[in-house]
Design an enzyme around this catalytic site. Structure first.
Site, PDB file in Angstrom:
ATOM      1  N   LYS A 106      50.235  42.724  47.967  1.00 31.98           N
ATOM      2  CA  LYS A 106      49.226  42.194  47.053  1.00 31.98           C
ATOM      3  C   LYS A 106      49.463  40.731  46.693  1.00 31.98           C
ATOM      4  O   LYS A 106      48.509  40.000  46.458  1.00 31.98           O
ATOM      5  CB  LYS A 106      49.162  43.048  45.784  1.00 31.98           C
ATOM      6  CG  LYS A 106      48.576  44.420  46.042  1.00 31.98           C
ATOM      7  CD  LYS A 106      48.268  45.139  44.757  1.00 31.98           C
ATOM      8  CE  LYS A 106      47.651  46.482  45.103  1.00 31.98           C
ATOM      9  NZ  LYS A 106      47.060  47.136  43.970  1.00 31.98           N
ATOM     10  N   GLU A 109      49.035  39.769  35.700  1.00 32.59           N
ATOM     11  CA  GLU A 109      47.660  39.255  35.739  1.00 32.59           C
ATOM     12  C   GLU A 109      47.063  39.288  34.347  1.00 32.59           C
ATOM     13  O   GLU A 109      47.441  40.142  33.532  1.00 32.59           O
ATOM     14  CB  GLU A 109      46.795  40.174  36.621  1.00 32.59           C
ATOM     15  CG  GLU A 109      46.554  39.646  37.987  1.00 32.59           C
ATOM     16  CD  GLU A 109      45.695  40.579  38.840  1.00 32.59           C
ATOM     17  OE1 GLU A 109      45.699  40.374  40.055  1.00 32.59           O
ATOM     18  OE2 GLU A 109      45.039  41.502  38.327  1.00 32.59           O
ATOM     19  N   ARG A 154      41.348  49.904  55.540  1.00 30.28           N
ATOM     20  CA  ARG A 154      41.168  51.274  56.033  1.00 30.28           C
ATOM     21  C   ARG A 154      39.808  51.768  55.583  1.00 30.28           C
ATOM     22  O   ARG A 154      39.116  51.094  54.837  1.00 30.28           O
ATOM     23  CB  ARG A 154      42.245  52.166  55.427  1.00 30.28           C
ATOM     24  CG  ARG A 154      42.218  52.069  53.877  1.00 30.28           C
ATOM     25  CD  ARG A 154      43.057  53.110  53.197  1.00 30.28           C
ATOM     26  NE  ARG A 154      43.313  52.802  51.813  1.00 30.28           N
ATOM     27  CZ  ARG A 154      42.545  53.145  50.788  1.00 30.28           C
ATOM     28  NH1 ARG A 154      41.424  53.806  51.021  1.00 30.28           N
ATOM     29  NH2 ARG A 154      42.858  52.826  49.553  1.00 30.28           N
TER      30      ARG A 154
HETATM   31  P1  ADP Z   1      40.204  54.338  47.510  1.00 34.01           P
HETATM   32  O1  ADP Z   1      40.788  52.966  47.286  1.00 34.01           O
HETATM   33  O2  ADP Z   1      39.821  54.657  48.894  1.00 34.01           O
HETATM   34  O3  ADP Z   1      39.170  54.661  46.524  1.00 34.01           O
HETATM   35  P2  ADP Z   1      42.670  55.316  46.443  1.00 34.01           P
HETATM   36  O4  ADP Z   1      43.159  53.923  46.208  1.00 34.01           O
HETATM   37  O5  ADP Z   1      42.524  56.203  45.267  1.00 34.01           O
HETATM   38  O6  ADP Z   1      41.325  55.363  47.233  1.00 34.01           O
HETATM   39  O7  ADP Z   1      43.636  55.973  47.502  1.00 34.01           O
HETATM   40  C1  ADP Z   1      43.177  56.621  48.661  1.00 34.01           C
HETATM   41  C2  ADP Z   1      44.007  57.805  48.954  1.00 34.01           C
HETATM   42  O8  ADP Z   1      45.275  57.424  49.306  1.00 34.01           O
HETATM   43  C3  ADP Z   1      44.123  58.774  47.803  1.00 34.01           C
HETATM   44  O9  ADP Z   1      44.097  60.067  48.325  1.00 34.01           O
HETATM   45  C4  ADP Z   1      45.472  58.429  47.214  1.00 34.01           C
HETATM   46  O10 ADP Z   1      46.077  59.521  46.604  1.00 34.01           O
HETATM   47  C5  ADP Z   1      46.219  57.984  48.440  1.00 34.01           C
HETATM   48  N1  ADP Z   1      47.157  56.918  48.177  1.00 34.01           N
HETATM   49  C6  ADP Z   1      46.885  55.716  47.664  1.00 34.01           C
HETATM   50  N2  ADP Z   1      47.991  54.981  47.596  1.00 34.01           N
HETATM   51  C7  ADP Z   1      48.991  55.752  48.067  1.00 34.01           C
HETATM   52  C8  ADP Z   1      50.383  55.561  48.270  1.00 34.01           C
HETATM   53  N3  ADP Z   1      50.991  54.434  47.964  1.00 34.01           N
HETATM   54  N4  ADP Z   1      51.099  56.570  48.801  1.00 34.01           N
HETATM   55  C9  ADP Z   1      50.511  57.714  49.120  1.00 34.01           C
HETATM   56  N5  ADP Z   1      49.193  57.949  48.971  1.00 34.01           N
HETATM   57  C10 ADP Z   1      48.459  56.996  48.450  1.00 34.01           C
HETATM   58  P1  ADP Z   2      45.226  49.860  43.513  1.00 36.22           P
HETATM   59  O1  ADP Z   2      45.970  49.337  44.685  1.00 36.22           O
HETATM   60  O2  ADP Z   2      46.033  50.799  42.713  1.00 36.22           O
HETATM   61  O3  ADP Z   2      43.876  50.349  43.874  1.00 36.22           O
HETATM   62  P2  ADP Z   2      43.853  47.583  42.261  1.00 36.22           P
HETATM   63  O4  ADP Z   2      44.391  46.199  42.167  1.00 36.22           O
HETATM   64  O5  ADP Z   2      42.761  47.803  43.221  1.00 36.22           O
HETATM   65  O6  ADP Z   2      45.060  48.573  42.549  1.00 36.22           O
HETATM   66  O7  ADP Z   2      43.391  48.006  40.810  1.00 36.22           O
HETATM   67  C1  ADP Z   2      43.008  49.338  40.498  1.00 36.22           C
HETATM   68  C2  ADP Z   2      42.198  49.323  39.217  1.00 36.22           C
HETATM   69  O8  ADP Z   2      42.949  48.755  38.141  1.00 36.22           O
HETATM   70  C3  ADP Z   2      40.935  48.487  39.260  1.00 36.22           C
HETATM   71  O9  ADP Z   2      39.864  49.193  39.785  1.00 36.22           O
HETATM   72  C4  ADP Z   2      40.727  48.145  37.799  1.00 36.22           C
HETATM   73  O10 ADP Z   2      40.142  49.207  37.090  1.00 36.22           O
HETATM   74  C5  ADP Z   2      42.127  47.977  37.290  1.00 36.22           C
HETATM   75  N1  ADP Z   2      42.566  46.580  37.312  1.00 36.22           N
HETATM   76  C6  ADP Z   2      43.267  45.957  38.272  1.00 36.22           C
HETATM   77  N2  ADP Z   2      43.510  44.671  37.940  1.00 36.22           N
HETATM   78  C7  ADP Z   2      42.951  44.465  36.734  1.00 36.22           C
HETATM   79  C8  ADP Z   2      42.883  43.357  35.839  1.00 36.22           C
HETATM   80  N3  ADP Z   2      43.457  42.187  36.116  1.00 36.22           N
HETATM   81  N4  ADP Z   2      42.214  43.514  34.668  1.00 36.22           N
HETATM   82  C9  ADP Z   2      41.640  44.700  34.357  1.00 36.22           C
HETATM   83  N5  ADP Z   2      41.689  45.784  35.151  1.00 36.22           N
HETATM   84  C10 ADP Z   2      42.339  45.677  36.332  1.00 36.22           C
END
Ligand code: ADP
Ligand code: ADP
Ligand code: MG
Length: 493
Positions: A124, A207, A298
């Site tokens: 990230k 952040e 993906r």
């Molecule tokens: P999307 O971003 O597609 O909405 P998620 O971020 O919730 O979905 O993650 C997609 C799938 O991958 C989910 O089933 C979640 O449990 C799994 N997943 C996400 N991050 C990890 C991780 N670091 N290790 C194992 N499984 C993960």
């Molecule tokens: P992940 O890899 O777990 O999906 P993301 O960076 O996509 O992580 O963030 C997941 C969720 O966390 C976002 O959909 C949002 O709801 C919240 N989030 C992430 N960054 C911020 C931020 N800077 N401020 C507020 N909410 C955030």
């Protein structure tokens, strides 16, 4: 738009995944005339994906999850099944660059982007710096590795609230909100150890925590000739603990001008990274400005809402693109139609802090009908365990307007019957029925700020009343005839 008669350099694809996404991939393989092979841990032997695949090969591990993360066994299974390509689905190894490299090294096609893209976007901090360097907006942040000695000072200077994030985080894990700067040092220490423990990477950054934003993401497709198109956006603001549970397309929050800007930013980011195959660029949107969050390299869980409004089969496109074909269409060919909503059915108890639940699906009836799609990974009689992610199925609906889609999603959820295992179904219904959702007025903090939704019982009458009042004709006549409000309010099932 999907070319069914394309020639592929392979006739069998190994699916390195399980559950609903494996079933979904097999359906497209059948449509394309390709053979499917799947790996499975014995705990999944009775699941629909294993029954549907042309070939199923058992793998094992210290835990069921470990089996699906075992690169050596999966590559061996691909060879054994005479597969020419591997589809990783989502989760598991889908964003593991070492896996993508091993697949290529084994002379197999990886159905996804180049390993370099996974490496760039999977980290990230690297991804964020790359996006910022290319002139796209990112959330203001302080990155520890830029200068560890001044990290705490730089983070404090940003002011509360802050969000501590680990570079390897995913699935909503590895993040902490800090609203009191006195807690910052503790939160950082905790994130260091959690990042190391869960993602093997303790690097972190802080952040600015944007309050009550919307999560809006853009689906992109890139080919190996440098063409990139977007398939418009999805809004995923209904989240519990940073994890999506209801998604929709299009977003009710974007003006046509803002939609154009955010979609063009996503295409710009993909072009800058020479991205090929399907990917999703995630943003948060505060109502005025959007900021890059991360890129998922993906297929995404919520991809069906995009398929519903564009008519494009994303798995078919992934396969075509991985096979080296050029995109079969250009941006003006992608014309969105209507509105789609997806609800994720989880084996969990919202009123007990979303604790995972287990049981046996003794009765399982899915809704059907026009514009209703079910992506499910379970069968009647199947044991539901806590071995994996608790998602059981996705209920996806499509209609011409957002309100009709919300009503259809609610009706579909009401028709769904799953006995033998507690799920979040009535919780989803309460969200869909809420005035905030029906009016499109939602943000990522909505569920946290409305804990009664996780606790309470469905109130069908108030839902129907709200829905009716959002329909212009009914609202206008209701305004003209005050008694109508009372009449609608007393409706009972
Ligand atoms: P999307 O971003 O597609 O909405 P998620 O971020 O919730 O979905 O993650 C997609 C799938 O991958 C989910 O089933 C979640 O449990 C799994 N997943 C996400 N991050 C990890 C991780 N670091 N290790 C194992 N499984 C993960
Ligand atoms: P992940 O890899 O777990 O999906 P993301 O960076 O996509 O992580 O963030 C997941 C969720 O966390 C976002 O959909 C949002 O709801 C919240 N989030 C992430 N960054 C911020 C931020 N800077 N401020 C507020 N909410 C955030
Ligand atoms: Mg994300």
């Amino acid at each position: 738009m999907t070319s069914v008669c394309a020639n592929y350099p392979f006739d069998t694809i190994l699916i390195a995944n399980r559950g609903e996404i494996a079933v979904r991939i097999i359906k497209t393989l059948r449509k394309l005339g390709l053979r499917s092979a799947i790996v499975y841990h014995e705990i999944d032997a009775g699941t629909p994906a294993v029954a549907m695949a042309d070939t199923a090969i058992a793998i094992d591990g210290r835990t069921p999850i470990a089996a699906y993360l075992d690169i050596t066994q999966i590559i061996a299974a691909a060879h054994k099944a005479n597969a020419g390509a591997v589809h990783p689905g989502y989760g598991f190894l889908s964003e593991n660059a070492a896996f993508a490299k091993s697949v290529v090294a084994a002379a197999l096609t990886f159905i996804g982007p180049a390993p370099e893209s996974i490496e760039l976007m999977g980290d990230k901090i690297r991804a964020r710096n790359f996006v910022q360097r290319n002139g796209f907006p990112v959330v203001p942040s302080a990155i520890e590795e830029d200068d560890p000695a001044t990290f705490l000072y730089r983070a404090r200077a940003m002011g509360a609230p802050l969000l501590v994030k680990t570079s390897g985080g995913g699935g909503g894990k590895g993040m902490q909100i800090v609203s009191d700067l006195g807690r910052l040092e503790d939160a950082i220490a905790q994130a260091h150890s959690e990042g190391q423990r869960y993602f093997g990477d303790g690097r972190l950054y802080v952040e600015r925590y944007i309050e009550n934003p919307r999560h809006i993401e853009v689906q992109v497709l890139g080919d190996c000739f440098g063409n990139v198109v977007h398939l418009f956006e999805r809004e995923c603001s209904v989240q519990r603990r940073f994890q999506k549970i209801i998604e929709e397309a299009p977003s009710p929050a974007l003006s046509p001008e803002m939609r154009k800007r955010i979609c063009e930013a996503a295409v710009g980011i993909a072009l800058a990274g020479r991205y090929r195959n399907a990917g999703t660029v995630e943003f948060i949107f505060d109502g005025a400005q959007f900021y890059f969050l991360e890129m998922n390299t993906r297929l995404q869980v919520e991809h069906p809402v995009t398929e519903m409004i564009t008519g494009i089969d994303l798995v078919a496109e992934q396969i075509r693109l991985a096979a080296g074909h050029a995109l079969g269409f250009t941006q003006p060919d992608v014309v969105p139609n209507g509105h789609a909503i997806e609800a994720r059915l989880y084996a969990e108890a919202p009123k007990r802090g979303y604790a995972p639940t287990t049981g046996k699906a003794t009765v399982l009836e899915y809704p059907g009908g026009n514009g209703v799609r079910i992506d499910s990974g379970i069968l009647r009689g199947q044991q539901i365990t806590t071995a994996f992610d608790p998602m059981l199925a996705k209920i996806i609906v499509h209609s011409s307007t957002r309100l009709e889609a919300a009503l259809k999603a609610y009706r579909a959820m009401r028709e769904l019957v799953l006995l033998g295992c507690e799920t979040n179904a009535s919780f989803l219904m309460r969200i869909l029925a809420g005035e905030a959702f029906l009016s499109g007025d939602i943000h990522t903090g909505y569920l946290e700020q409305n804990p009664h939704l996780a606790a309470g019982d469905a109130d069908l009458s108030s839902f129907l009343a709200t829905a009716a009042l959002l329909t212009r004709e009914i609202r206008e006549s209701a305004d003209a005839v005050p008694e109508l409000h009372a009449a609608v309010g007393s409706w009972r099932n």
